[in-house]
Design a protein around this motif. Structure first.
Motif, PDB file in Angstrom:
ATOM      1  N   CYS A   4       0.859  -1.179   0.000  1.00  0.00           N
ATOM      2  CA  CYS A   4       0.000   0.000   0.000  1.00  0.00           C
ATOM      3  C   CYS A   4       0.895   1.228   0.000  1.00  0.00           C
ATOM      4  CB  CYS A   4      -0.904  -0.004   1.241  1.00  0.00           C
ATOM      5  SG  CYS A   4      -1.948   1.460   1.399  1.00  0.00           S
ATOM      6  N   ALA A  25      -2.021  -4.218   4.885  1.00  0.00           N
ATOM      7  CA  ALA A  25      -1.014  -4.471   3.850  1.00  0.00           C
ATOM      8  C   ALA A  25       0.234  -5.076   4.468  1.00  0.00           C
ATOM      9  CB  ALA A  25      -0.660  -3.174   3.123  1.00  0.00           C
ATOM     10  N   TYR A  63       3.839  -0.929   3.825  1.00  0.00           N
ATOM     11  CA  TYR A  63       3.297   0.420   3.654  1.00  0.00           C
ATOM     12  C   TYR A  63       4.431   1.324   3.169  1.00  0.00           C
ATOM     13  CZ  TYR A  63      -0.590  -1.354   6.440  1.00  0.00           C
ATOM     14  OH  TYR A  63      -1.642  -2.099   6.895  1.00  0.00           O
ATOM     15  N   LEU A  89      -6.753   0.087   6.820  1.00  0.00           N
ATOM     16  CA  LEU A  89      -5.782  -0.457   5.874  1.00  0.00           C
ATOM     17  C   LEU A  89      -5.226  -1.784   6.358  1.00  0.00           C
ATOM     18  CD1 LEU A  89      -3.771   2.786   5.003  1.00  0.00           C
ATOM     19  CD2 LEU A  89      -5.899   1.929   3.985  1.00  0.00           C
TER      20      LEU A  89
END
Length: 291
Positions: free
Chosen positions: A6, A113, A116, A111
């Motif tokens: 992300c 992921a 990042y 979020l």
């Protein structure tokens, strides 16, 4: 948003001036990173988180139409940069005509992921609290450039990184260029600067050196990466972001540090040959590496 990688960062409105031309376009780490990723094989899931003023929402609509998964938070303004290049594309003067709102912890809560990638553009984009929170959810990759930019009026000044020790202690991967490494560490020697960043907690240190290639320090070992010569240099804007996209794309698939660096460097070579983000293929990249 559950992704392998992300990227979080502001999309900008850019005015890029070179000795050859003046071009108006969207930009910023998140923009160049996202489009670079979007032209690579779909082996790594990717999402973009950004913040734009309401007048610039069409940029996100276009990215989504191009197949990029974008989460856009509202902002009072969109970042507006003017980039001015001389004959040496390694040198750049910047003006900041407008700033966007910083990212918040609350915006990060949804979020999910593995990595990042924080594409900082200005020093207050990501607070230490935001970085520490994200580090509890996944690995942190940082492009340091924005942390070293202080805006006074519309002028950009190089400053040391406030809270760098706190943030670097929870950073897995960092990308700096030769100017940024010296501001952060006080050393003009790439190996010395890389060692200092590693001592402060960074696990993978990537130092880009323009036409001199790049240097990676990981697991106590240095990897020297060549710069592949482009057919012509048209526009260097976004090259560092393109490098990060290629490097993280390869590393997230388990490729080695040197292999990832060479892939990233070859992507930059192709990016240099035109204005705008990387728009070639992985096969084109491999042809550059092959010689």
């Amino acid at each position: 948003m559950k992704k392998d990688i992300c990227c979080i960062g502001h999309i900008t409105k850019d005015k890029n001036t070179t000795p050859r031309q003046t071009v108006y376009m969207s930009g910023g780490t998140s923009f160049y990173f996202a489009y670079g990723f979007n032209h690579l094989p779909d082996k790594v899931s990717f999402g973009l988180v950004t913040k734009l003023g309401s007048d610039d929402a069409a940029v996100v609509d276009k990215m989504r139409a191009d197949g990029i998964d974008v989460l856009n938070f509202p902002s009072r303004h969109t970042v507006f940069f003017e980039n001015i290049y001389g004959a040496d594309q390694n040198d750049r003067t910047q003006k900041v005509r407008a700033k966007a709102d910083p990212f918040t912890v609350d915006e990060m809560r949804g979020l999910d992921a593995g990595i990042y990638h924080l594409g900082s553009l200005l020093a207050d984009d990501f607070s230490p609290e935001v970085v520490k929170y994200l580090s509890s959810k996944g690995r942190i990759s940082i492009d340091a450039q924005g942390y070293l930019r202080e805006v006074r009026g519309e002028d950009v000044y190089a400053v040391d990184w406030k809270d760098k020790r706190d943030i670097l202690a929870c950073t897995d991967i960092i990308k700096v260029n030769e100017h940024e490494m010296e501001v952060i560490t006080g050393s003009s020697d790439p190996q010395t600067a890389a060692r200092q960043l590693a001592e402060w907690g960074v696990k993978e240190v990537v130092v880009t050196l323009g036409s001199y290639g790049s240097l990676i320090l990981a697991d106590g070992q240095f990897h020297c990466i060549p710069a592949y010569e482009p057919h012509e240099i048209v526009d260097a804007t976004g090259c560092g972001d393109t490098y990060s996209a290629g490097y993280l794309y390869c590393r997230s698939q388990g490729e080695g540090f040197a292999e990832s660096g060479r892939f990233a460097a070859a992507m930059c070579t192709l990016k240099l040959e035109h204005s705008g983000p990387f728009d070639r293929t992985a096969d084109d990249v491999r042809r550059i590496i092959a010689g």
